[in-house]
Motif scaffolding. Structure first.
Motif, PDB file in Angstrom:
ATOM      1  N   GLY A 419     117.637   9.334 -16.517  1.00  0.00           N
ATOM      2  CA  GLY A 419     117.016  10.601 -16.176  1.00  0.00           C
ATOM      3  C   GLY A 419     115.880  10.922 -17.115  1.00  0.00           C
ATOM      4  N   SER A 420     115.177  12.014 -16.805  1.00  0.00           N
ATOM      5  CA  SER A 420     114.085  12.447 -17.661  1.00  0.00           C
ATOM      6  C   SER A 420     114.572  13.552 -18.579  1.00  0.00           C
ATOM      7  CB  SER A 420     112.918  12.944 -16.799  1.00  0.00           C
ATOM      8  OG  SER A 420     113.326  14.070 -16.025  1.00  0.00           O
ATOM      9  N   SER A 421     113.780  13.845 -19.605  1.00  0.00           N
ATOM     10  CA  SER A 421     114.132  14.922 -20.511  1.00  0.00           C
ATOM     11  C   SER A 421     112.897  15.728 -20.850  1.00  0.00           C
ATOM     12  CB  SER A 421     114.761  14.366 -21.797  1.00  0.00           C
ATOM     13  OG  SER A 421     113.792  13.637 -22.538  1.00  0.00           O
ATOM     14  N   LYS A 422     113.123  16.981 -21.167  1.00  0.00           N
ATOM     15  CA  LYS A 422     112.048  17.856 -21.617  1.00  0.00           C
ATOM     16  C   LYS A 422     112.435  18.423 -22.975  1.00  0.00           C
ATOM     17  CE  LYS A 422     109.905  19.258 -17.241  1.00  0.00           C
ATOM     18  NZ  LYS A 422     108.621  18.593 -17.594  1.00  0.00           N
ATOM     19  N   LYS A 423     111.519  18.306 -23.919  1.00  0.00           N
ATOM     20  CA  LYS A 423     111.721  18.861 -25.254  1.00  0.00           C
ATOM     21  C   LYS A 423     111.067  20.244 -25.307  1.00  0.00           C
ATOM     22  CE  LYS A 423     113.352  14.884 -26.921  1.00  0.00           C
ATOM     23  NZ  LYS A 423     113.213  14.015 -25.743  1.00  0.00           N
ATOM     24  N   ILE A 424     111.862  21.232 -25.649  1.00  0.00           N
ATOM     25  CA  ILE A 424     111.371  22.616 -25.669  1.00  0.00           C
ATOM     26  C   ILE A 424     111.649  23.220 -27.038  1.00  0.00           C
ATOM     27  CG2 ILE A 424     111.592  24.912 -24.638  1.00  0.00           C
ATOM     28  CD1 ILE A 424     112.348  23.543 -22.030  1.00  0.00           C
ATOM     29  N   LEU A 425     110.674  23.899 -27.582  1.00  0.00           N
ATOM     30  CA  LEU A 425     110.822  24.600 -28.853  1.00  0.00           C
ATOM     31  C   LEU A 425     111.051  26.081 -28.601  1.00  0.00           C
ATOM     32  CD1 LEU A 425     110.585  24.737 -31.989  1.00  0.00           C
ATOM     33  CD2 LEU A 425     108.131  25.150 -31.645  1.00  0.00           C
ATOM     34  N   LEU A 426     112.110  26.626 -29.191  1.00  0.00           N
ATOM     35  CA  LEU A 426     112.368  28.068 -29.162  1.00  0.00           C
ATOM     36  C   LEU A 426     112.211  28.548 -30.597  1.00  0.00           C
ATOM     37  CD1 LEU A 426     113.250  30.581 -27.595  1.00  0.00           C
ATOM     38  CD2 LEU A 426     115.630  29.907 -27.966  1.00  0.00           C
ATOM     39  N   PHE A 427     111.191  29.383 -30.850  1.00  0.00           N
ATOM     40  CA  PHE A 427     110.774  29.612 -32.233  1.00  0.00           C
ATOM     41  C   PHE A 427     110.502  31.087 -32.526  1.00  0.00           C
ATOM     42  CE2 PHE A 427     107.754  29.823 -35.731  1.00  0.00           C
ATOM     43  CZ  PHE A 427     108.202  28.845 -36.620  1.00  0.00           C
ATOM     44  N   ASN A 428     110.864  31.470 -33.729  1.00  0.00           N
ATOM     45  CA  ASN A 428     110.379  32.711 -34.342  1.00  0.00           C
ATOM     46  C   ASN A 428     110.526  32.548 -35.849  1.00  0.00           C
ATOM     47  OD1 ASN A 428     109.227  35.305 -34.290  1.00  0.00           O
ATOM     48  ND2 ASN A 428     111.233  36.254 -34.569  1.00  0.00           N
ATOM     49  N   CYS A 429     109.723  33.258 -36.606  1.00  0.00           N
ATOM     50  CA  CYS A 429     109.889  33.299 -38.050  1.00  0.00           C
ATOM     51  C   CYS A 429     109.546  34.697 -38.530  1.00  0.00           C
ATOM     52  CB  CYS A 429     109.016  32.253 -38.758  1.00  0.00           C
ATOM     53  SG  CYS A 429     107.248  32.487 -38.597  1.00  0.00           S
ATOM     54  N   MET A 430     110.029  35.047 -39.697  1.00  0.00           N
ATOM     55  CA  MET A 430     109.757  36.366 -40.237  1.00  0.00           C
ATOM     56  C   MET A 430     108.281  36.489 -40.593  1.00  0.00           C
ATOM     57  SD  MET A 430     113.125  36.941 -42.631  1.00  0.00           S
ATOM     58  CE  MET A 430     112.659  38.644 -43.027  1.00  0.00           C
ATOM     59  N   SER A 431     107.765  37.702 -40.558  1.00  0.00           N
ATOM     60  CA  SER A 431     106.336  37.912 -40.770  1.00  0.00           C
ATOM     61  C   SER A 431     105.894  37.608 -42.200  1.00  0.00           C
ATOM     62  CB  SER A 431     105.957  39.351 -40.397  1.00  0.00           C
ATOM     63  OG  SER A 431     106.697  40.277 -41.164  1.00  0.00           O
ATOM     64  N   MET A 455     107.099  22.279 -24.015  1.00  0.00           N
ATOM     65  CA  MET A 455     106.913  23.729 -23.930  1.00  0.00           C
ATOM     66  C   MET A 455     107.397  24.368 -25.219  1.00  0.00           C
ATOM     67  SD  MET A 455     106.012  26.424 -22.143  1.00  0.00           S
ATOM     68  CE  MET A 455     105.894  25.862 -20.428  1.00  0.00           C
ATOM     69  N   ALA A 456     106.729  25.444 -25.623  1.00  0.00           N
ATOM     70  CA  ALA A 456     107.168  26.239 -26.774  1.00  0.00           C
ATOM     71  C   ALA A 456     107.367  27.674 -26.320  1.00  0.00           C
ATOM     72  CB  ALA A 456     106.144  26.172 -27.900  1.00  0.00           C
ATOM     73  N   LEU A 457     108.513  28.247 -26.668  1.00  0.00           N
ATOM     74  CA  LEU A 457     108.838  29.635 -26.324  1.00  0.00           C
ATOM     75  C   LEU A 457     108.893  30.456 -27.606  1.00  0.00           C
ATOM     76  CD1 LEU A 457     111.810  28.932 -23.862  1.00  0.00           C
ATOM     77  CD2 LEU A 457     109.347  28.843 -23.387  1.00  0.00           C
ATOM     78  N   GLN A 486     104.632  37.446 -32.183  1.00  0.00           N
ATOM     79  CA  GLN A 486     104.933  36.294 -31.330  1.00  0.00           C
ATOM     80  C   GLN A 486     103.653  35.745 -30.681  1.00  0.00           C
ATOM     81  OE1 GLN A 486     107.040  39.053 -31.485  1.00  0.00           O
ATOM     82  NE2 GLN A 486     108.336  37.759 -32.774  1.00  0.00           N
ATOM     83  N   LEU A 487     102.739  36.637 -30.314  1.00  0.00           N
ATOM     84  CA  LEU A 487     101.470  36.195 -29.736  1.00  0.00           C
ATOM     85  C   LEU A 487     100.627  35.443 -30.769  1.00  0.00           C
ATOM     86  CD1 LEU A 487     100.638  39.380 -27.636  1.00  0.00           C
ATOM     87  CD2 LEU A 487     101.171  37.103 -26.726  1.00  0.00           C
ATOM     88  N   SER A 488     100.711  35.873 -32.020  1.00  0.00           N
ATOM     89  CA  SER A 488      99.983  35.152 -33.073  1.00  0.00           C
ATOM     90  C   SER A 488     100.601  33.788 -33.327  1.00  0.00           C
ATOM     91  CB  SER A 488      99.937  35.984 -34.355  1.00  0.00           C
ATOM     92  OG  SER A 488     101.235  36.121 -34.915  1.00  0.00           O
ATOM     93  N   LEU A 489     101.920  33.684 -33.221  1.00  0.00           N
ATOM     94  CA  LEU A 489     102.579  32.379 -33.346  1.00  0.00           C
ATOM     95  C   LEU A 489     102.146  31.457 -32.213  1.00  0.00           C
ATOM     96  CD1 LEU A 489     106.235  33.465 -34.261  1.00  0.00           C
ATOM     97  CD2 LEU A 489     104.517  32.526 -35.816  1.00  0.00           C
ATOM     98  N   GLN A 490     102.069  31.997 -31.021  1.00  0.00           N
ATOM     99  CA  GLN A 490     101.630  31.209 -29.871  1.00  0.00           C
ATOM    100  C   GLN A 490     100.193  30.707 -30.076  1.00  0.00           C
ATOM    101  OE1 GLN A 490     100.847  33.332 -26.202  1.00  0.00           O
ATOM    102  NE2 GLN A 490     101.626  31.632 -24.954  1.00  0.00           N
ATOM    103  N   ASN A 508     101.632  25.280 -21.820  1.00  0.00           N
ATOM    104  CA  ASN A 508     102.309  24.701 -22.987  1.00  0.00           C
ATOM    105  C   ASN A 508     103.178  25.679 -23.758  1.00  0.00           C
ATOM    106  OD1 ASN A 508      99.307  23.130 -23.035  1.00  0.00           O
ATOM    107  ND2 ASN A 508     101.129  21.848 -23.114  1.00  0.00           N
ATOM    108  N   SER A 509     103.061  26.965 -23.513  1.00  0.00           N
ATOM    109  CA  SER A 509     103.836  27.934 -24.278  1.00  0.00           C
ATOM    110  C   SER A 509     103.957  29.244 -23.521  1.00  0.00           C
ATOM    111  CB  SER A 509     103.178  28.178 -25.641  1.00  0.00           C
ATOM    112  OG  SER A 509     101.892  28.739 -25.471  1.00  0.00           O
ATOM    113  N   GLN A 510     104.976  30.005 -23.901  1.00  0.00           N
ATOM    114  CA  GLN A 510     105.184  31.326 -23.328  1.00  0.00           C
ATOM    115  C   GLN A 510     105.734  32.258 -24.393  1.00  0.00           C
ATOM    116  OE1 GLN A 510     107.006  31.971 -19.474  1.00  0.00           O
ATOM    117  NE2 GLN A 510     106.902  29.787 -18.998  1.00  0.00           N
ATOM    118  N   VAL A 511     105.425  33.533 -24.250  1.00  0.00           N
ATOM    119  CA  VAL A 511     106.009  34.569 -25.094  1.00  0.00           C
ATOM    120  C   VAL A 511     106.919  35.415 -24.226  1.00  0.00           C
ATOM    121  CG1 VAL A 511     105.532  36.658 -26.430  1.00  0.00           C
ATOM    122  CG2 VAL A 511     104.097  34.643 -26.729  1.00  0.00           C
ATOM    123  N   PHE A 512     108.152  35.609 -24.678  1.00  0.00           N
ATOM    124  CA  PHE A 512     109.123  36.415 -23.942  1.00  0.00           C
ATOM    125  C   PHE A 512     109.385  37.717 -24.687  1.00  0.00           C
ATOM    126  CE2 PHE A 512     109.922  32.272 -22.161  1.00  0.00           C
ATOM    127  CZ  PHE A 512     110.259  32.524 -20.835  1.00  0.00           C
TER     128      PHE A 512
END
Length: 554
Positions: A419-431, A455-457, A486-490, A508-512
């Motif tokens: 099968g195929s795979s997708k690597k996704i980053l789910l990220f946040n860091c303190m300011s 994709m990066a979230l 989060q928008l600045s991280l994106q 390539n990325s989304q902000v939730f």
């Protein structure tokens, strides 16, 4: 952190920057997060290595009192008591009192560095802890990374009543004796004082103290004569407080060194090592280097914590545990030299050590339970890395473990490589972190190891950083959510991938707006693409890792 067991007993385990972070449903195994974790050995010391236990010894450890350790505490788990409602109410009250001690001061303000250090002497006097601490046997550990392997996964049973008794004893005494000149201790320091009270009252044989921040001005540094000191791997972290160079950071960490007390360090960059050696020389002590453990020393066993860097941490753990054993007259239990295979009790401890939120793999039970062939179509890879060096280690680990899992046979006897795979980053860091010091390390090391993120979230953390208790993780209303960070991280992410051309950012990325929405999006995509394995790396913040664990384990 206390974990409620049958009959309302607490289990305290080192977490420390066990962040960790598991927020279980209200069952008899629910955890209450406390900044200072307390531990007692149930097995001989060396059998717990990493945990630094000794034969017949009672061992407690106080890892760094990190605020995220106590977020979203599940007070309802006190329902195992006969009077569950009253107990839950009392726990909420305790958490409310602790919340009141969380300072709103920005960490980078200069006044935070050693802020009111002299007040600790007043607090110890109020709580009558000077003599008990002076008599206490302590293993003191500082460093940027790796401290937790030294104190992982030990438990102590303590009743709810006893825990509350110690809390209120400390709280009431301090409230009675503090005023405008000597105010109540801030959150971290109160938790350290509470830990010292429990250590002394429970008459522990040895306490493993993990520095919370720095070393020289940390609350744990009131211990004047530890048994042994250790410095784990150093890196660029908390620079807004500790300094802008590795030498400055190392100097703060070396503040735990004491005259006449043996000291060990993991191998360090030259700049850091020079600073550590200078401080040791000033005190007239020898600073010994604990070399990384070699795989053959484990007799074909694997370390319980994944990642090649854990062999360095294990080497320091062996050195500190051996020093403690030797000082207790158990020379027969320590390794004969630094190259031969370890005694079995050391291997047992190192191979069974575990730590949530650090190199942890958690298949999503909700999505994967729907798959008839039971393949893991959505898997979370959690690592609370938040410094440049730990980002590199995180990227190496994620690259390695996802490659290995792609070659494992599935439950129906077919290789998952079909099968195929997708690597996704789910990220946040303190300011207070600089994403330009974090994300490039993650991207570059991943690419060097053949991993590219599809994709990066970017999401805000679920938990509040200044409030504890059942309402601490309530999501903010949409109109109250500030996504500017989060928008600045994106933006940083897109520039890393495309340079100044960010026209493909939506691909390539989304902000939730919230973490639950991001989890929902991942689950929806996994359900709609059943032949694809979604491998989600969660990193950048221990707060984020804890929030994800709580949501996916519901």
């Amino acid at each position: 952190m206390p974990q409620f067991g049958a009959r309302g007993a607490h289990h305290y385990s080192a977490a420390a920057t066990n962040p960790l972070l598991l927020h279980s449903p209200p069952t008899t195994a629910t955890r209450l997060r406390l900044g200072c974790s307390l531990m007692r050995s149930r097995l001989p010391l060396a059998a717990h290595l990493g945990r630094l236990l000794c034969s017949s010894s009672t061992v407690f450890a106080a890892p760094a009192p990190a605020r995220h350790l106590i977020h979203r505490a599940m007070a309802s788990n006190a329902a195992t008591k006969t009077d569950g409602v009253a107990a839950a109410t009392e726990y909420e009250e305790v958490l409310g009192r602790l919340s009141s001690l969380i300072t709103q001061k920005v960490r980078a303000q200069s006044g935070n560095r050693g802020n009111q250090w002299e007040l600790l002497a007043h607090y110890l006097k109020i709580l009558e802890l000077e003599e008990p601490i002076a008599r206490m046997k302590v293993i003191h550990v500082a460093g940027t990374k790796g401290k937790l392997l030294l104190s992982v996964d030990i438990r102590v049973d303590i009743s709810e009543e006893k825990f509350l008794k110690y809390f209120w004893w400390c709280w009431n005494k301090l409230k009675e004796k503090t005023d405008d000149d000597v105010p109540m201790p801030a959150y971290f320091r109160f938790l350290a004082l509470l830990a010292f009270k429990i250590f002394s009252a429970e008459k522990v044989d040895v306490a493993v103290l993990e520095v919370g921040l720095g070393g020289r001005f940390d609350a744990t540094n009131v211990v004047e004569a530890p048994v042994v000191c250790g410095i784990s791997s150093l890196g660029y972290d908390h620079m807004e407080i500790l300094g802008n160079t590795l030498g400055e950071i190392a100097g703060e960490k070396a503040g735990i060194f004491k005259k006449g007390v043996p000291a060990y360090t993991a191998p360090q960059p030259e700049e850091a090592m020079i600073s550590l050696k200078e401080r040791a020389s000033e005190l007239g002590i020898s600073l010994q280097i604990a070399h990384p453990l070699e795989p053959h020393q484990l007799k074909n066993q694997q370390l319980g914590l994944q990642g090649e860097h854990q062999y360095m941490n294990a080497g320091l753990a062996v050195a500190l545990a051996s020093t403690w054993l030797e000082k207790q007259g158990h020379k027969d239990l320590i390794p004969a030299n630094c190259t031969d295979p370890l005694p079995d009790h050391f291997i047992s401890g190192l191979s069974s050590a575990s730590l949530q939120g650090r190199a942890q793999v958690v298949p999503d039970s909700q999505v994967n339970s729907e798959e008839k062939d039971q393949n893991n179509s959505l898997v979370f890879y959690l690592d609370g890395a938040h410094s440049p060096e730990s980002m590199e280690m995180c990227a190496k680990w994620f690259s390695s473990v996802t490659k290995e899992e792609r070659t494992l046979p599935s439950s129906i006897g077919q290789s998952q490589t079909c099968g195929s795979s997708k690597k996704i980053l789910l990220f946040n860091c303190m300011s207070v972190r600089d994403p330009l010091r974090l994300l490039p390390h993650l991207v570059n090391i991943s690419m060097q190891n053949g991993v590219h993120f599809d994709m990066a979230l970017f999401v805000p953390n679920q938990s509040q950083h200044n409030k504890l208790g059942s309402s601490a993780s309530a999501p903010a209303a949409p109109e109250q959510i500030d996504l500017s960070w989060q928008l600045s991280l994106q933006e940083v992410w897109e520039k890393l991938l495309h340079g100044s051309d960010s026209t493909n950012s939506s691909k390539n990325s989304q902000v939730f707006e919230s973490l639950p929405l991001a989890i929902e999006w991942l689950r929806k995509n996994a359900r709609e693409n059943k032949s694809t394995s979604f491998q989600v790396l969660v990193t950048g913040s221990l707060h984020l890792v804890g929030d994800v664990l709580r949501l996916i384990k519901k």
